[in-house]
Enzyme design. Sequence first.
Site, PDB file in Angstrom:
ATOM      1  N   TYR A  99      -1.136   2.775  -0.162  1.00 41.29           N
ATOM      2  CA  TYR A  99      -1.956   1.585   0.098  1.00 41.29           C
ATOM      3  C   TYR A  99      -1.346   0.354  -0.564  1.00 41.29           C
ATOM      4  O   TYR A  99      -0.604   0.451  -1.552  1.00 41.29           O
ATOM      5  CB  TYR A  99      -3.402   1.783  -0.368  1.00 41.29           C
ATOM      6  N   CYS A 100      -1.659  -0.812   0.014  1.00 41.38           N
ATOM      7  CA  CYS A 100      -1.308  -2.105  -0.576  1.00 41.38           C
ATOM      8  C   CYS A 100      -2.594  -2.928  -0.648  1.00 41.38           C
ATOM      9  O   CYS A 100      -3.688  -2.378  -0.802  1.00 41.38           O
ATOM     10  CB  CYS A 100      -0.193  -2.793   0.207  1.00 41.38           C
ATOM     11  N   TRP A 101      -2.491  -4.248  -0.569  1.00 44.20           N
ATOM     12  CA  TRP A 101      -3.680  -5.091  -0.762  1.00 44.20           C
ATOM     13  C   TRP A 101      -4.673  -4.957   0.386  1.00 44.20           C
ATOM     14  O   TRP A 101      -5.855  -4.693   0.171  1.00 44.20           O
ATOM     15  CB  TRP A 101      -3.249  -6.540  -0.923  1.00 44.20           C
TER      16      TRP A 101
END
Length: 363
Positions: A99-101
Amino acid sequence: MNRPAHPPGSLRCGLDTLDQFDEIIDVRTPAEYADDHIPGAINAPVLSNEERVLIGTMYAQESPFKATRLGAALVARHIGDYLETLFADRPRSWRPLIYCWRGGKRSGAMTTWFNLIGWRARQLDGGYKTWRRHVIDHLADQPARLNCIVLTGPTGSGKTRLLQALGQAGAQILDLESLACHRGSLLGDLPAQPQPSQRGFESVLLQTLENLDPDRPVFVEAESRRIGQLSLPDSLLQAMHGGRCVRIQAALPQRIAFLLQDYEHLFHAPDAFKDVLSRLIGLHSRQTIHAWQALIDTDRRAELFQALVQDHYDPAYQRSSHGHYAGLTMAPTFDYDPTDPDGRRQAVQLMHQLDLGHAVLAD
């Protein structure tokens, strides 16, 4: 018929699948990760703190195309490095969640490359923002299921030590000060252990609450709304305020001896200790504060803590009276010696005094 949220073959998945993965990878910058992350996730940033600023500035001031091109090159370079280092020993069957932002390009790039290699990687739909919304929503209702037994008592009575002894004796506990990395008072900073961010605190708090058994009582120490720089959720305060209370009582000499043990580190940095005491000017006269600071200079530790307890902490405790705690007026008193090395024995005594039987203990 409703369509599934993620159709077959999709590389995206939701938070409800977290336990299906071998590892959770946070590809945001080290600064983003340090502020908060899904508990247990490791950090494998595909952009450094400085690179993210550079790309963002270029996107806004020069050209979105140039920024995206440079960002892709940097991300690809970092992913390549990780394949030869951090993830070099992962087996063919490895299943990571990435995951990222927002669940966009950073996590999407790593997910795509990992699947091309042969790993069954998936991307968290919505990224960290999905996790943050989950935390906010569940902290609003999770504490309502708690059956709290609240330990109250003045500073130095050893509530935290008793709470931890209860945990060692098999009782279910919620140690908020441990989660907040702070003792909850003016002198509560822990040596070389900064507090987490508010968001980071809320993430580990929710994880802790979700691991509690709602069918068993949970011991918790009485706290104000703030523990150091961190705030407790209103929902948790309401659950604590409505809980059963126990008054923890310790003799003054034992309280002083306990404080001398627990706060010994303050005397290792006397100037910083005196600076902290100066914050009490306004509550106490300058003359009083200077007298307390002089006790630090002359290493009269017991005298200092006795003065702080009798002239500051105890009057403040009496003024507050923990008026929000509905069960305090009918609360039983437990005589506790915080300097006794056999804390477990005293914890068991408290459980018997409360006549909780096997309801307190784990199966």
